[in-house]
Design an enzyme around this catalytic site. Structure first.
Site, PDB file in Angstrom:
ATOM      1  N   GLU A 297      -3.680   1.132  -5.567  1.00 37.92           N
ATOM      2  CA  GLU A 297      -2.880   0.296  -6.353  1.00 37.92           C
ATOM      3  C   GLU A 297      -3.306  -0.831  -6.724  1.00 37.92           C
ATOM      4  OE1 GLU A 297       0.760  -2.033  -7.409  1.00 37.92           O
ATOM      5  OE2 GLU A 297      -0.548  -1.929  -5.664  1.00 37.92           O
ATOM      6  N   GLU A 298      -3.599  -1.317  -5.177  1.00 41.47           N
ATOM      7  CA  GLU A 298      -3.734  -2.949  -4.900  1.00 41.47           C
ATOM      8  C   GLU A 298      -5.035  -3.568  -5.670  1.00 41.47           C
ATOM      9  OE1 GLU A 298      -1.574  -4.575  -4.021  1.00 41.47           O
ATOM     10  OE2 GLU A 298      -0.396  -3.652  -2.150  1.00 41.47           O
TER      11      GLU A 298
ATOM     12  N   HIS B 289       0.375  -8.805   1.478  1.00 39.70           N
ATOM     13  CA  HIS B 289      -0.907  -9.024   1.433  1.00 39.70           C
ATOM     14  C   HIS B 289      -1.522  -9.927   2.621  1.00 39.70           C
ATOM     15  CE1 HIS B 289      -0.382  -7.570  -2.803  1.00 39.70           C
ATOM     16  NE2 HIS B 289      -0.441  -6.674  -2.222  1.00 39.70           N
TER      17      HIS B 289
ATOM     18  N   ASP C 136       4.873  -3.724   1.868  1.00 33.67           N
ATOM     19  CA  ASP C 136       3.893  -3.292   0.647  1.00 33.67           C
ATOM     20  C   ASP C 136       2.800  -2.362   0.985  1.00 33.67           C
ATOM     21  OD1 ASP C 136       2.580  -3.602  -1.779  1.00 33.67           O
ATOM     22  OD2 ASP C 136       1.859  -5.421  -1.276  1.00 33.67           O
TER      23      ASP C 136
ATOM     24  N   HIS D 113       2.781   3.351  -3.664  1.00 32.87           N
ATOM     25  CA  HIS D 113       1.451   3.520  -3.367  1.00 32.87           C
ATOM     26  C   HIS D 113       0.990   3.459  -1.921  1.00 32.87           C
ATOM     27  CE1 HIS D 113       0.989  -1.051  -2.142  1.00 32.87           C
ATOM     28  NE2 HIS D 113       1.740  -1.195  -3.265  1.00 32.87           N
TER      29      HIS D 113
ATOM     30  N   ASP E 147       8.145   0.391  -5.054  1.00 31.91           N
ATOM     31  CA  ASP E 147       6.838  -0.561  -4.506  1.00 31.91           C
ATOM     32  C   ASP E 147       7.734  -1.868  -3.822  1.00 31.91           C
ATOM     33  OD1 ASP E 147       4.908  -1.875  -3.768  1.00 31.91           O
ATOM     34  OD2 ASP E 147       3.988  -2.010  -5.802  1.00 31.91           O
TER      35      ASP E 147
HETATM   36 CO    CO Z   1       2.827  -2.951  -3.718  1.00 27.97          CO
END
Ligand code: CO
Length: 434
Positions: free
Chosen positions: A273-274, A383, A239, A218, A301
């Site tokens: 995606e998130e 994140h 990520d 992603h 990922d």
């Molecule tokens: Co990810």
């Protein structure tokens, strides 16, 4: 799919035609309310557990909850899944209850898990693959991670998230320069992806072009707690800039070698995606509707966090196709195990990442992810503002085995066309049957 893939639909088309740059033209939409499917366990442990929700099950019998969430609630759920459960995705998002119910009615995870091995799940193409391995350069992977994490964010509903996607498109298209059999496209037929396209680079197969191998990651990023702020600082180095960077290096090496696969290979950077696997679900649903024969999907990922454990890669063991997972383990052992590398399995739960979109539509998919640390399966700073290259030692070394694995995956699943021009090469222990 050509009618489903277009460059710049919606207001952008008019704005670009009017002479504005794509970025200036981007109309950044507020996140609308969405209907969400997540596991009952996840919802029960989240701050949203008191909201009214319908009980559902997928074809595997996993207890699910279906509920409508406003923007703030979606971000609460995202934050819970990311911080409390330590994983990336965790749910599917839909425009309406009807769309979610239709998704469930056509849900094919059981079929996807049990689908028998395809005829191409053989390991006999070392002649193509072994010469690729020494070409994997940590510095190249690092440079792509550095670039992608230099954006303010790659949030799906921000101008930066659009810019990053366009950069990936241009980078992949540049690597394919001079190859009429390789096409870079933006996939925009995703009604829940705001202005962010997915990116697809297709290498058309020489002998079995209708059989498709997919390798994806992603391209978006997110900052927990930032809501839908389009200026949130979300570097997303691990990520999942790391997954895109691995794919970019794989594309470079494979195309540099003049590789012409028998099957078609599609490299994908997924939008959004998130926030509910939106980009990958749109693509998988489009392919299912068009009857595309996808023979194997690899999802990458988070590949760059490796601290203090002896193994180098996790295979995600749930919502993965059994034969493709076995093939992947064997592939790892043949090509990476022989170099002293080790692997482990890890369960990641419902809707863990984009492979789940493919699985839900009945396609065989697997996911590989970083080894982590003795206490964390995934980078604990995902994140957050700490998801930078500097916080994982400034190196992309942990991602190198993922590039090796992805090269082996495409080399064996798509094989090599007779007109590739590769001279036969004998490597001890392997016989190429191409
Ligand atoms: Co990810």
């Amino acid at each position: 799919m050509p009618h489903r893939i277009c460059i710049f639909r919606w207001p952008l088309l008019l704005a670009v035609a009017a002479g504005l740059s794509p970025t200036a033209a981007a109309q950044v939409a507020d996140d609308p309310p969405a209907w969400v499917l997540t596991s009952a366990d996840s919802l029960r442990n989240s701050p949203l557990r008191h909201l009214p929700a319908s009980e559902r099950r997928d074809s595997l019998g996993t207890a699910l909850k279906l509920l409508e969430l406003d923007t703030a609630q979606q971000h609460l759920l995202t934050g819970h899944l990311h911080h409390r459960e330590g994983r990336c995705g965790g749910y599917f998002a839909f425009e309406s209850r009807a769309e979610a119910e239709d998704f469930l009615a056509r849900e094919r995870s059981l079929q996807a898990l049990l689908a028998p091995a395809g005829s191409g799940y053989t390991i006999d193409n070392a002649a193509t693959i072994e010469p690729w391995f020494p070409q994997v350069a940590e510095a190249n992977i690092r440079a792509t991670i550095e670039h992608l994490s230099s954006y303010q964010n790659r949030y799906y509903a921000s101008p930066h998230g659009l810019d990053a996607a366009l950069w990936i498109h241009d980078r992949w298209a540049g690597l394919a320069a001079g190859r009429s059999d390789v096409q870079a496209e933006l996939f925009t037929a995703c009604t829940l992806c705001s202005t962010q396209p997915s990116v697809i680079l297709t290498v058309t197969g020489t002998e079995l072009p209708d059989e498709v191998v997919v390798v994806g990651a992603h391209l978006d990023s997110i900052r927990s707690g930032a809501g839908s702020n389009p200026e949130q600082f979300a570097p997303g180095a691990d990520d999942d800039a790391s997954g895109i960077a691995v794919i970019t290096e794989v594309i470079r090496i494979a195309l540099d070698s003049g590789w012409r696969p028998k099957r078609s290979v599609k490299f994908m950077g997924y939008a959004a995606e998130e926030i509910g696997l939106r980009g990958s679900r749109a693509i998988a649903e489009s392919y299912a509707a068009d009857g595309v024969n996808v023979v194997g999907v690899l999802q990458l990922d988070m590949t760059n966090y490796h601290v203090g454990v002896a193994y180098h890669l996790h295979f995600i063991s749930d919502y993965s196709n059994g034969p493709l997972l076995n093939f992947s383990r064997e592939l790892f052992d043949v090509y990476l195990g022989s170099r002293g590398l080790q692997r482990r399995d890890l369960a990641c739960g419902y809707g863990c990442s984009d492979h789940a979109s493919w699985t839900a539509k009945g396609f065989p998919a697997v996911m590989a992810s970083e080894p982590g640390s003795p206490t964390q399966s995934f980078y604990p700073g995902l994140h957050t503002a700490n998801d930078t290259l500097g916080h994982v030692g400034g190196t992309a070394q942990a991602s190198v085995p993922f590039a090796w694995f992805a090269l082996a995956f495409i080399g064996e699943l798509a094989k090599t066309g007779a007109e590739s021009g590769h001279p036969p090469l004998h490597v001890d222990g392997f016989e190429s049957q191409d």
